[in-house]
Design a protein around this motif. Structure first.
Motif, PDB file in Angstrom:
ATOM      1  N   HIS A 170       0.868  -1.180   0.000  1.00  0.00           N
ATOM      2  CA  HIS A 170       0.000   0.000   0.000  1.00  0.00           C
ATOM      3  C   HIS A 170       0.904   1.228   0.000  1.00  0.00           C
ATOM      4  O   HIS A 170       1.866   1.282   0.775  1.00  0.00           O
ATOM      5  N   TYR A 171       0.603   2.177  -0.848  1.00  0.00           N
ATOM      6  CA  TYR A 171       1.416   3.385  -0.924  1.00  0.00           C
ATOM      7  C   TYR A 171       1.222   4.199   0.348  1.00  0.00           C
ATOM      8  O   TYR A 171       0.091   4.482   0.761  1.00  0.00           O
ATOM      9  N   ILE A 172       2.306   4.569   0.989  1.00  0.00           N
ATOM     10  CA  ILE A 172       2.276   5.369   2.209  1.00  0.00           C
ATOM     11  C   ILE A 172       2.732   6.779   1.859  1.00  0.00           C
ATOM     12  O   ILE A 172       3.826   6.972   1.328  1.00  0.00           O
ATOM     13  N   GLU A 173       1.905   7.748   2.144  1.00  0.00           N
ATOM     14  CA  GLU A 173       2.208   9.132   1.780  1.00  0.00           C
ATOM     15  C   GLU A 173       3.418   9.658   2.553  1.00  0.00           C
ATOM     16  O   GLU A 173       3.727   9.199   3.651  1.00  0.00           O
ATOM     17  N   LYS A 174       4.069  10.637   1.952  1.00  0.00           N
ATOM     18  CA  LYS A 174       5.272  11.205   2.569  1.00  0.00           C
ATOM     19  C   LYS A 174       4.960  11.799   3.936  1.00  0.00           C
ATOM     20  O   LYS A 174       5.731  11.605   4.892  1.00  0.00           O
ATOM     21  N   GLU A 175       3.866  12.496   4.079  1.00  0.00           N
ATOM     22  CA  GLU A 175       3.520  13.088   5.366  1.00  0.00           C
ATOM     23  C   GLU A 175       3.261  12.007   6.417  1.00  0.00           C
ATOM     24  O   GLU A 175       3.566  12.198   7.594  1.00  0.00           O
ATOM     25  N   THR A 176       2.713  10.870   5.994  1.00  0.00           N
ATOM     26  CA  THR A 176       2.526   9.770   6.937  1.00  0.00           C
ATOM     27  C   THR A 176       3.866   9.209   7.391  1.00  0.00           C
ATOM     28  O   THR A 176       4.043   8.861   8.570  1.00  0.00           O
ATOM     29  N   LEU A 177       4.813   9.115   6.474  1.00  0.00           N
ATOM     30  CA  LEU A 177       6.161   8.692   6.860  1.00  0.00           C
ATOM     31  C   LEU A 177       6.774   9.682   7.848  1.00  0.00           C
ATOM     32  O   LEU A 177       7.469   9.279   8.792  1.00  0.00           O
ATOM     33  N   PHE A 178       6.493  10.964   7.650  1.00  0.00           N
ATOM     34  CA  PHE A 178       6.954  11.970   8.614  1.00  0.00           C
ATOM     35  C   PHE A 178       6.329  11.713   9.986  1.00  0.00           C
ATOM     36  O   PHE A 178       7.007  11.797  11.019  1.00  0.00           O
ATOM     37  N   GLN A 179       5.039  11.399   9.990  1.00  0.00           N
ATOM     38  CA  GLN A 179       4.362  11.130  11.259  1.00  0.00           C
ATOM     39  C   GLN A 179       4.949   9.902  11.952  1.00  0.00           C
ATOM     40  O   GLN A 179       5.105   9.889  13.187  1.00  0.00           O
ATOM     41  N   ILE A 180       5.260   8.892  11.171  1.00  0.00           N
ATOM     42  CA  ILE A 180       5.895   7.701  11.749  1.00  0.00           C
ATOM     43  C   ILE A 180       7.215   8.087  12.397  1.00  0.00           C
ATOM     44  O   ILE A 180       7.532   7.653  13.515  1.00  0.00           O
ATOM     45  N   MET A 181       7.993   8.930  11.715  1.00  0.00           N
ATOM     46  CA  MET A 181       9.288   9.332  12.266  1.00  0.00           C
ATOM     47  C   MET A 181       9.139  10.255  13.463  1.00  0.00           C
ATOM     48  O   MET A 181       9.991  10.262  14.358  1.00  0.00           O
ATOM     49  N   ARG A 182       8.069  11.036  13.512  1.00  0.00           N
ATOM     50  CA  ARG A 182       7.825  11.828  14.724  1.00  0.00           C
ATOM     51  C   ARG A 182       7.596  10.895  15.914  1.00  0.00           C
ATOM     52  O   ARG A 182       8.084  11.137  17.022  1.00  0.00           O
ATOM     53  N   GLY A 183       6.827   9.848  15.684  1.00  0.00           N
ATOM     54  CA  GLY A 183       6.632   8.862  16.743  1.00  0.00           C
ATOM     55  C   GLY A 183       7.919   8.140  17.093  1.00  0.00           C
ATOM     56  O   GLY A 183       8.180   7.853  18.263  1.00  0.00           O
ATOM     57  N   MET A 184       8.747   7.851  16.098  1.00  0.00           N
ATOM     58  CA  MET A 184      10.027   7.200  16.356  1.00  0.00           C
ATOM     59  C   MET A 184      10.912   8.080  17.223  1.00  0.00           C
ATOM     60  O   MET A 184      11.583   7.592  18.144  1.00  0.00           O
ATOM     61  N   GLU A 185      10.921   9.371  16.937  1.00  0.00           N
ATOM     62  CA  GLU A 185      11.709  10.307  17.737  1.00  0.00           C
ATOM     63  C   GLU A 185      11.276  10.281  19.192  1.00  0.00           C
ATOM     64  O   GLU A 185      12.106  10.283  20.103  1.00  0.00           O
ATOM     65  N   MET A 186       9.959  10.232  19.438  1.00  0.00           N
ATOM     66  CA  MET A 186       9.452  10.222  20.804  1.00  0.00           C
ATOM     67  C   MET A 186       9.796   8.934  21.534  1.00  0.00           C
ATOM     68  O   MET A 186       9.854   8.907  22.773  1.00  0.00           O
ATOM     69  N   ASN A 187      10.013   7.846  20.779  1.00  0.00           N
ATOM     70  CA  ASN A 187      10.309   6.549  21.379  1.00  0.00           C
ATOM     71  C   ASN A 187      11.778   6.159  21.251  1.00  0.00           C
ATOM     72  O   ASN A 187      12.145   5.033  21.565  1.00  0.00           O
ATOM     73  N   LYS A 188      12.591   7.096  20.763  1.00  0.00           N
ATOM     74  CA  LYS A 188      14.039   6.892  20.617  1.00  0.00           C
ATOM     75  C   LYS A 188      14.396   5.753  19.666  1.00  0.00           C
ATOM     76  O   LYS A 188      15.431   5.084  19.833  1.00  0.00           O
ATOM     77  N   PHE A 189      13.557   5.486  18.669  1.00  0.00           N
ATOM     78  CA  PHE A 189      13.970   4.642  17.552  1.00  0.00           C
ATOM     79  C   PHE A 189      14.939   5.440  16.683  1.00  0.00           C
ATOM     80  O   PHE A 189      14.823   6.671  16.567  1.00  0.00           O
ATOM     81  N   ASN A 190      15.874   4.748  16.037  1.00  0.00           N
ATOM     82  CA  ASN A 190      16.846   5.477  15.226  1.00  0.00           C
ATOM     83  C   ASN A 190      17.041   4.932  13.815  1.00  0.00           C
ATOM     84  O   ASN A 190      17.942   5.375  13.110  1.00  0.00           O
ATOM     85  N   VAL A 191      16.199   3.973  13.386  1.00  0.00           N
ATOM     86  CA  VAL A 191      16.322   3.418  12.034  1.00  0.00           C
ATOM     87  C   VAL A 191      14.937   3.281  11.405  1.00  0.00           C
ATOM     88  O   VAL A 191      14.048   2.639  11.987  1.00  0.00           O
ATOM     89  N   LEU A 192      14.756   3.884  10.243  1.00  0.00           N
ATOM     90  CA  LEU A 192      13.578   3.623   9.411  1.00  0.00           C
ATOM     91  C   LEU A 192      14.015   2.680   8.296  1.00  0.00           C
ATOM     92  O   LEU A 192      14.715   3.073   7.365  1.00  0.00           O
ATOM     93  N   HIS A 193      13.650   1.430   8.421  1.00  0.00           N
ATOM     94  CA  HIS A 193      13.932   0.428   7.392  1.00  0.00           C
ATOM     95  C   HIS A 193      12.823   0.550   6.347  1.00  0.00           C
ATOM     96  O   HIS A 193      11.678   0.194   6.592  1.00  0.00           O
ATOM     97  N   TRP A 194      13.197   1.053   5.176  1.00  0.00           N
ATOM     98  CA  TRP A 194      12.207   1.395   4.147  1.00  0.00           C
ATOM     99  C   TRP A 194      12.168   0.294   3.093  1.00  0.00           C
ATOM    100  O   TRP A 194      13.011   0.234   2.195  1.00  0.00           O
ATOM    101  N   HIS A 195      11.183  -0.592   3.217  1.00  0.00           N
ATOM    102  CA  HIS A 195      10.939  -1.640   2.215  1.00  0.00           C
ATOM    103  C   HIS A 195      10.157  -0.981   1.068  1.00  0.00           C
ATOM    104  O   HIS A 195       8.930  -0.963   1.056  1.00  0.00           O
ATOM    105  N   ILE A 196      10.906  -0.486   0.093  1.00  0.00           N
ATOM    106  CA  ILE A 196      10.294   0.405  -0.910  1.00  0.00           C
ATOM    107  C   ILE A 196       9.503  -0.361  -1.962  1.00  0.00           C
ATOM    108  O   ILE A 196       8.409   0.050  -2.356  1.00  0.00           O
ATOM    109  N   THR A 197      10.057  -1.462  -2.481  1.00  0.00           N
ATOM    110  CA  THR A 197       9.448  -2.151  -3.624  1.00  0.00           C
ATOM    111  C   THR A 197       9.127  -3.590  -3.271  1.00  0.00           C
ATOM    112  O   THR A 197       9.704  -4.179  -2.354  1.00  0.00           O
TER     113      THR A 197
END
Length: 691
Positions: free
Chosen positions: A279-306
């Motif tokens: 499912h295509y995930i919008e860029k702003e949604t990816l930003f929201q995911i990373m905002r949540g990652m920042e709050m939880n101290k995650f440091n890697v976004l593994h992007w399964h693109i294709t």
């Protein structure tokens, strides 16, 4: 005559005492005045008379907390007749022979950080105030735009009042003894000392985060101010996040406890895998995911693109892959989009690891480059449109992959590059005459008597990996490959330091992987797409990437959000807050395993994420978060805000001028009483004289 007193206090509703005095009630009136005055004196403490038991520069917090234990788990107290059972995640009632239980989330903590720091010492009775217009921020002399941007970002979060009354309807539980546990006094917040200094010092400002980044920090708040020390900017960002979480708000006043924290991550690799191909995930949604990652101290976004379903990566070298392979021409990630995503993550200390899966999961490639894939056959006949894995028998396949990954290595900056390697189906290769002949050629070349497609896969992997390493030779930070565990279990060629991601086996295979000088990222128990409805976060919380013992070579873990049944609309709700449980497991000490202690902190963190605009779902069952009324303390002094945190309180009159009026009322009551007694004596004297 009639007397009417209207008593007002800024924090309570107006209290009206309306007393009409008649001839028959004069004696009662005197008693009423005295009793009213005594009650007001009992519940009132003037600001001038209050002295902190902790000395100058400190103030007690007994209007909010009963004890240190209350902060950690406010429900589990012997005086309160209810408790939270971690076995079935319900409220139970002490001494109940019927064993009745009620589905209800635990009461949240107030100002507790998530994930839990390695060392955290706090004095819950010592509070300080903060004001945006009075806070001076002194930064390190090192020029560091990343730090400056982080400070500005967190200032907005810190000085937005996100909780006010700390109400919860459990404070109204009917029990005669419950009142004994309620707070018996309330202080004026204006008496709490004001902190005016925030010091942020770093010794290095790296531009890109890496696997070797230092994320440790030290944070303290004392009467002298707040100090944050870190070696690198990434540790400062983690410290700012913790600071924003231990600061809380009451009565539109920003507060912080006296605190000392020494913190660092348990694992270097703490990630979330996002699938944007199913499912295509919008860029702003990816930003929201990373905002949540920042709050939880995650440091890697593994992007399964294709994947098989779509190819949304817009390649400069091979634009036809996305033009024909994406779900829709508009549902692609342009080079500008990718730069934005990388920069958004970089500013938050989040590395973006790309994955272009090979040689399987490539059906979408056939729309733009059909010659790359293996044509599948059935009984010697071509099956129209059915294309299998990449064709390992053609030299053009390897030259294409080398050119594609040359671009990938130039676009993405992280050292890690995920090449997939999972779930390679051999059936199509066995059906294709070209691949079968190629397998026979390999068997003859290497002296094998059997035509085995496993040997074909080994050849493909070795040649493919050699091509990537050749392109990475001139790269500044080289490259470190990452694969799914299928590549290890099939004994494929993997260079030393390759990272093996476990997804279907447990920790028992880790020693075998480490013996081959490979590293491990664990994901087997952290698949959010497999989570069923209900309270499941404790399963994520109890899963340890190392198992019962610490094992060298485990870099960390990743939460996986495969997209077959997760869309752009619900991915945030599927990821949060359950992934927060994995975040604490990856950051905090191995000994931090108490689900009962973690549950109230997770409830607070869940609401904290909602208030910062990150959509989350339920964590521990029925409860609530009020998110509509965030305010700036300097701008909105009268707005009432509600927060789910539990601090049972009574409303008390708390104004100095009211105290003075109360004293006057007290003496008036005494004079009135004496006057009535004197009149009664005279009346009795005249009656006796007339006789």
């Amino acid at each position: 005559m009639a007397l009417k007193f209207v008593l007002k206090c800024s924090t309570v509703f107006p209290t009206v005492i309306d007393v009409k005095i008649t001839g028959a009630m004069r004696t009662d009136c005197g008693f009423i005045c005295i009793l009213c005055a005594l009650e007001i004196v009992r519940t009132t403490r003037p600001a001038a008379d209050y002295k902190s038991p902790h000395g100058k520069g400190a103030a007690t917090q007994d209007w909010m907390e009963m004890s240190h234990e209350y902060v950690e788990n406010p429900l589990i107290l012997p005086e309160i007749p209810v408790g939270w059972d971690q076995k079935d995640f319900k409220l139970n009632f002490h001494g109940d022979p019927l064993k009745f239980k009620l589905r209800r989330a635990p009461i949240p903590t107030i100002g507790s950080p998530w994930p839990k720091p390695q060392k955290h010492v706090k004095d819950s009775k010592v509070l300080y105030r903060l004001r945006k217009d009075r806070l001076v921020i002194k930064r390190t002399e090192i020029e560091c735009p990343t730090l400056q941007e982080g400070i500005e970002r967190y200032k907005e979060q810190i000085f937005t009042c996100l909780n006010y009354s700390h109400d919860n309807n459990l404070r109204n539980i009917y029990d005669r003894d419950l009142r004994k546990t309620m707070i018996s006094s309330k202080r004026l917040l204006g008496e709490i000392p004001l902190l005016t200094l925030l010091i942020v010092n770093i010794t290095r400002c790296s531009f890109w985060p890496s696997l070797e980044s230092n994320e440790s920090y030290q944070l303290s708040s004392t009467a002298d101010g707040i100090e944050l020390l870190a070696e690198d900017v990434w540790g400062a960002l983690r410290g700012l996040e913790t600071l924003s979480q231990i600061i809380f708000c009451s009565q539109n006043t920003i507060l912080i406890r006296k605190t000392k924290i020494e913190d660092f991550p348990r694992f270097r690799h703490r990630g979330i895998m996002v699938d944007t191909a199913r499912h295509y995930i919008e860029k702003e949604t990816l930003f929201q995911i990373m905002r949540g990652m920042e709050m939880n101290k995650f440091n890697v976004l593994h992007w399964h693109i294709t994947d098989d379903q779509s190819f949304p990566y817009e390649s400069r070298t091979f634009p036809e892959l996305s033009k024909k392979g994406a779900f829709h021409p508009l549902l692609v990630y342009s080079q500008t989009d990718i730069k934005d995503i990388l920069e958004f993550g970089r500013q938050r200390g989040i590395r973006v690891v790309p994955e272009i899966d090979t040689p399987a999961h490539v059906f979408s490639w056939s729309f733009g480059k059909p010659e790359l894939l293996t044509q599948c056959y059935n009984s010697g006949e071509i099956v129209p449109a059915l294309m299998g894995p990449l064709n390992p028998a053609r030299n053009s396949t390897y030259s294409f992959l080398q050119d594609l990954y040359k671009e990938i290595l130039s676009v993405f900056k992280d050292q890690l590059v995920h090449i997939g390697g999972d779930e390679v189906p051999f059936q199509c290769w066995y059906s294709n005459p070209e691949v079968v002949n190629f397998a026979k050629h390999l068997a003859k070349q290497f002296g094998s008597r059997t035509t085995d497609m496993k040997s074909v896969l080994k050849y493909f992997t070795k040649r493919f990996v050699d091509g990537i390493l050749k392109e990475a030779a001139s790269r500044e930070n080289k490259v470190r490959l990452m694969v799914w565990e299928d590549s290890f279990s099939k004994d494929l060629f993997l260079p030393e330091n390759t990272v093996v991601q476990l997804w279907y086996t447990g920790t028992q295979v880790i020693p075998d992987i480490v013996r081959r000088n490979l590293s491990v990222v664990f994901s087997s128990c952290w698949y959010v797409d497999l989570v069923e409805p209900g309270i499941k976060w404790h399963k994520f919380y109890n899963c340890d990437p190392e198992g019962p013992r610490s094992i060298p070579g485990v870099l960390g873990g990743e939460v996986c959000a495969w997209g077959e049944h997760i869309t752009n609309k619900d991915i945030l709700l599927r990821i949060w807050p359950i992934s927060s449980a994995a975040a604490e497991r990856l950051w905090s000490a191995k000994s931090v395993t108490n689900v009962e202690e973690a549950a109230p902190r997770l409830e607070e963190h869940r609401c904290r994420m909602l208030r910062r605009g990150v959509p989350v779902s339920s964590a521990s069952g029925p409860g609530f978060c009020e998110t509509q009324h965030a305010s700036k303390p300097e701008q909105s002094q009268n707005r009432r805000e509600i927060n789910i945190n539990y601090a049972p309180q009574k409303q008390y009159i708390c104004n100095k001028s009211l105290m003075e009026f109360t004293v006057m009322l007290f003496f008036c009551g005494i004079l009135g009483f004496l006057y009535i007694v004197q009149r009664s004596k005279k009346r009795h004297y005249f009656k006796c004289f007339s006789r």
